[in-house]
Design a protein around this motif. Structure first.
Motif, short mmCIF file in Angstrom:
data_model
loop_
_atom_site.label_atom_id
_atom_site.label_comp_id
_atom_site.label_asym_id
_atom_site.label_seq_id
_atom_site.Cartn_x
_atom_site.Cartn_y
_atom_site.Cartn_z
N MET A 176 0.83 -1.20 0.00
CA MET A 176 0.00 0.00 0.00
C MET A 176 0.86 1.25 0.00
O MET A 176 0.52 2.26 -0.62
N TRP A 177 2.03 1.17 0.68
CA TRP A 177 2.91 2.33 0.82
C TRP A 177 4.31 1.98 0.36
O TRP A 177 4.81 0.89 0.65
N GLY A 178 4.95 2.91 -0.32
CA GLY A 178 6.26 2.65 -0.89
C GLY A 178 7.31 2.29 0.15
O GLY A 178 8.16 1.43 -0.09
N PHE A 179 7.26 2.92 1.33
CA PHE A 179 8.27 2.64 2.34
C PHE A 179 8.21 1.20 2.82
O PHE A 179 9.22 0.63 3.25
N SER A 180 7.03 0.58 2.76
CA SER A 180 6.88 -0.80 3.25
C SER A 180 7.73 -1.78 2.47
O SER A 180 8.17 -2.80 3.01
N ARG A 181 7.97 -1.48 1.20
CA ARG A 181 8.77 -2.38 0.38
C ARG A 181 10.19 -2.50 0.91
O ARG A 181 10.87 -3.49 0.66
N HIS A 182 10.65 -1.48 1.64
CA HIS A 182 12.03 -1.46 2.14
C HIS A 182 12.14 -1.96 3.57
O HIS A 182 13.24 -2.00 4.13
#
Length: 453
Positions: A274-280
């Motif tokens: 849902m959020w780009g930061f979660s991928r990291h």
């Protein structure tokens, strides 16, 4: 037009050249002339031949002659142009009442609870504003209050907004919009910049460490690192993931906070989260949101770890007349409904993968395509004069953009050298839209990407 404005617009990708006005259809010429008389300075149109739309649906826009254009560029109407559920929710609320956050609104509380449920539990406080610029402005104010620092770190060609404060750390606005003395620039996470024997995490950590050291040498304590999690203006760099852990560690060690700017990359834009930061696998201290929240209605948000914003809230009065008012909140809630009812994230992941795979196949043997990159429904295609030297080719990029527009598909450009095709459709993009896009792009590629000139 002043020389400063001319220099600022010179880099603007895919900009309409007013010198070509006489070549446009008569009605379009007249409307643009009237527009130029009444609108303030700095406005630009896009495409060699600008286009006017009168309606839309899904990922499609319709011009005044009834021609159907496939929109592969606009992220603001994230669940689709004129989505009936959003339109009905807004209309119903507009016919009832529109009050602000000084009054009790159960709908506002319901929306905040639903939105925060999409974040890690540590991010549990929400403030609402009207635009991404306002959201980033508030985020930095809180960061400075919390840390006692002034220093800001951003990537080299970042864009975070248009207020005077936020423009001071938005280098993509150009030389006419000066950066603050408290701002330092670092590389975007481009693996090609990493020295042999090093890693992207080490490279990014060293970039941040160097920026912090330089800030301190000039008397600035670090307040925040702020990054667009898709690095949209830098040229779209979404992978590889993982390097952000080292970066955030460095920021926290210096007493700063990490602000994740999700205006571009949030709301499942990147497909697998849902959020780009979660991928990291990192936890920001502050997250900002904008454009897609209300599917075109002016609503934006800032989400905080409570310990970061608590003291600010106790000491600083913050009120936004329209931020959190009933009508934008109704739009925001309707967008969340659509996400749940239409499985939007999965659609973005599947169709984004198909789009990216198709583009890679079409361009794999082209000497003018350096790379196809991206995640979900955010894709960049980097065009160069030579694949070996990677010398950028802005002219070719604009030719491809305008060839696609002539075939009624809308894309644009991005990157430091404006040589990356920016493909960023509404998340309503369907498998049929992917097929249409790829078939058309293959035609353009045959003409432009497999022969010089």
């Amino acid at each position: 037009m002043t020389s400063t404005l001319s220099r600022a617009l010179a880099h603007y990708p895919n900009r309409f050249d007013p010198g070509g006005l006489s070549e446009l259809p008569e009605h379009l010429q007249e409307t643009i002339r009237r527009r130029n008389k009444v609108l303030g300075p700095g406005y630009t149109l896009i495409y060699k031949e600008p286009v006017e739309f009168v309606s839309g649906h899904g990922a499609h826009l319709i011009d005044r002659d009834g021609n159907d254009y496939l929109d592969a560029y606009n992220n603001v109407p994230c669940v689709g142009h004129a989505h009936p559920h959003v339109a009905e929710a807004v209309s119903r609320q507009m016919a009832a009442v529109n009050t602000n956050t000084r009054y009790v609104q159960e709908s506002l509380v319901n929306y905040a609870e639903r939105l925060l449920a999409t974040f890690p539990e540590e991010l549990s406080k929400l403030s609402l504003a009207c635009s991404g610029s306002e959201a980033n402005d508030l985020a930095v104010r809180v960061a400075r209050f919390h840390t006692g620092g002034e220093g800001i770190i951003v990537t080299r060609w970042a864009y975070h907004g248009l207020t005077r404060e936020v423009a001071s750390f938005s280098p993509t606005l150009g030389t006419g919009s000066p950066l603050g003395p408290n701002v330092r620039l670092i590389d975007p996470p481009d693996p090609r910049l990493v020295a042999p024997g090093s890693t992207l995490a080490e490279h990014m950590r060293n970039q941040v460490r160097g920026a912090i050291d330089d800030l301190e040498r000039h008397g600035y304590r670090l307040a925040a690192l702020i990054t667009d999690c898709a690095y949209s203006s830098d040229g779209i760099f979404t992978d590889p993931v993982g390097y952000m852990k080292a970066v955030v560690e460095e920021v926290h060690a210096a007493g700063g906070v990490y602000i994740a700017d999700e205006v571009q990359s949030g709301f499942a834009r990147l497909g697998d989260s849902m959020w780009g930061f979660s991928r990291h696998g990192v936890l920001p201290d502050i997250v900002t949101m904008g454009k897609p929240m209300g599917n075109g209605l002016p609503i934006s948000g800032v989400v905080f770890r409570p310990e970061v914003c608590e003291e600010f809230g106790q000491n600083v009065r913050y009120f936004n007349t329209f931020g959190g008012s009933s009508i934008p909140v109704a739009a925001g809630a309707a967008v969340l409904d659509v996400f749940e009812n239409e499985n939007v994230q999965q659609r973005a992941l599947e169709n984004g993968t198909a789009l990216r795979t198709g583009l890679q196949e079409i361009t794999k043997d082209s000497p003018y395509v350096a790379e196809v990159r991206g995640s979900g429904l955010y894709v960049g295609v980097e065009l160069v004069k030579d694949r070996e030297t990677r010398e950028s080719d802005r002219s070719l990029t604009e030719d491809v953009i305008n060839d696609m527009r002539d075939r009624r598909i809308l894309i644009s450009g991005t990157g430091t050298a404006a040589n990356v095709l920016k493909i960023r459709p509404p998340l309503a993009f369907t498998s049929a839209d992917v097929t249409r896009f790829l078939e058309t792009f293959a035609e353009v590629a045959k003409d432009r990407l497999y022969q010089s000139g």
